[in-house]
Motif scaffolding. Structure first.
Motif, PDB file in Angstrom:
ATOM      1  N   ASP A 216       0.804  -1.226   0.000  1.00 47.61           N
ATOM      2  CA  ASP A 216       0.000   0.000   0.000  1.00 47.61           C
ATOM      3  C   ASP A 216       0.837   1.277   0.000  1.00 47.61           C
ATOM      4  OD1 ASP A 216      -2.834  -0.673  -0.027  1.00 47.61           O
ATOM      5  OD2 ASP A 216      -2.506  -1.641   1.920  1.00 47.61           O
TER       6      ASP A 216
ATOM      7  N   PHE B 116       0.035   4.825  -1.469  1.00 49.81           N
ATOM      8  CA  PHE B 116      -0.941   5.727  -0.825  1.00 49.81           C
ATOM      9  C   PHE B 116      -0.208   6.569   0.230  1.00 49.81           C
ATOM     10  CE2 PHE B 116      -3.391   1.834  -2.034  1.00 49.81           C
ATOM     11  CZ  PHE B 116      -4.065   2.406  -3.106  1.00 49.81           C
TER      12      PHE B 116
ATOM     13  N   ARG C 110      -9.220   3.779  10.902  1.00 52.33           N
ATOM     14  CA  ARG C 110      -7.780   3.644  11.152  1.00 52.33           C
ATOM     15  C   ARG C 110      -7.273   4.566  12.260  1.00 52.33           C
ATOM     16  NH1 ARG C 110      -5.669   1.604   6.248  1.00 52.33           N
ATOM     17  NH2 ARG C 110      -6.942  -0.257   5.857  1.00 52.33           N
TER      18      ARG C 110
HETATM   19  N1  LIG Z   1      -5.819   8.120   2.136  1.00 53.51           N
HETATM   20  C1  LIG Z   1      -6.346   7.100   1.492  1.00 53.51           C
HETATM   21  O1  LIG Z   1      -7.436   7.179   0.970  1.00 53.51           O
HETATM   22  N2  LIG Z   1      -5.653   5.971   1.457  1.00 53.51           N
HETATM   23  C2  LIG Z   1      -6.071   4.798   0.800  1.00 53.51           C
HETATM   24  C3  LIG Z   1      -5.455   3.596   1.411  1.00 53.51           C
HETATM   25  C4  LIG Z   1      -5.876   2.325   0.752  1.00 53.51           C
HETATM   26  C5  LIG Z   1      -5.194   1.090   1.285  1.00 53.51           C
HETATM   27  N3  LIG Z   1      -5.564  -0.046   0.517  1.00 53.51           N
HETATM   28  C6  LIG Z   1      -5.545   0.852   2.739  1.00 53.51           C
HETATM   29  O2  LIG Z   1      -6.500   0.140   3.007  1.00 53.51           O
HETATM   30  O3  LIG Z   1      -4.865   1.354   3.623  1.00 53.51           O
END
Ligand SMILES: NC(=O)NCCC[C@H](N)C(=O)O
Length: 253
Positions: free
Chosen positions: A61, A64, A131
């Protein structure tokens, strides 16, 4: 004076990225790399010099990058991502920022993803429920309240991050797709958009915003407000719950 934006190349293991609210779909890594290049070109074309954080194939990831740091002017706050799988991503971001002359500070407690932090002027909304935890909000507050930011926790349970639900236009109105916004009442100026991906804008400066190509009706609505919309296809990243905001960190001079 130049604006810079941190970006991080997609991992070869991108298809193993986390999914929480969506069903897992196959990801085409080659197509994702093309989309990422197009995204970087869109930033470059709008006057943003992209600076790459070193690629990390072992971190699916890592592309991101927004989740690893939050910028408050010259102050870079390194996060402690809420998913254990993503915590190691922060080191690369820290290294890149140090090379640019920043002296980043660590979040002094809790868990927090950059995607949960929406700055609107001196207001800083922080999504809680996914999160980011209340201790992360409190820790961020201790760092940024002395800088003049008012930190407000916002319930966020329907999507991955607060900025998956809402972002802000350059006029400081907050846009969101109502079925995915826990409580629009938190935002003094809230505008509804008709598509999920239409809630995500990157403010490029000069009245220009970058949006996902998946939101044509929202793009039309936003263009009708007098903003210039630049659209880019990030479909492979959307399969992993990514948005236009999360693929870069804007370092504004
Ligand atoms: N700030 C964001 O929108 N981040 C996306 C994160 C996606 C990644 N697959 C995650 O689940 O952490």
């Amino acid at each position: 004076m130049s604006n810079r934006a941190l970006v991080r190349p997609p991992s070869a293991r991108l298809e193993q990225g986390l999914v929480t609210h969506q069903q897992r779909q196959p990801v085409d890594v080659a197509r994702a790399r093309e989309q990422w290049q197009d995204y970087c070109h869109a930033l470059d074309a709008a006057g943003w010099d992209t600076v790459e954080v070193a690629a990390a194939d072992q971190l699916p990831d890592a592309v991101f990058v927004e989740d690893t740091v939050v910028m408050f002017g010259e102050t870079a706050v390194l996060t402690k991502p809420g998913a254990n799988e993503r915590v190691a991503e922060v080191h690369g971001t820290e290294k890149a920022l140090r090379q640019l002359g920043y002296r980043p500070v660590d979040l002094p407690g809790g868990r927090l993803d950059g995607g949960d932090v929406l700055k609107v002027g001196r207001r800083c909304y922080v999504g809680v429920g996914g999160r980011t935890d209340p201790a992360g909000v409190a820790a961020l507050r201790t760092v940024v309240a002395p800088l003049g930011y008012l930190v407000t926790a916002v319930p966020t349970r329907k999507v991955l991050h607060l900025k998956s639900a809402v972002t802000a236009l350059p006029d400081e109105s907050v846009i969101g797709h109502p079925p995915l916004v826990d409580d629009p009442g938190f935002f003094p100026l809230f505008r509804a958009v008709p598509e999920e991906a239409g809630a995500h804008v990157v403010d490029l400066g000069g009245g220009r915003v970058l949006m996902s190509a998946a939101a044509p009706r929202s793009a039309e609505l936003i263009a009708g407000l007098g903003f210039e919309v630049i659209s880019t296809d990030i479909g492979e990243f959307e399969k992993l719950e990514g948005c236009v905001t999360c693929l870069s960190v804007r370092l504004r001079d």
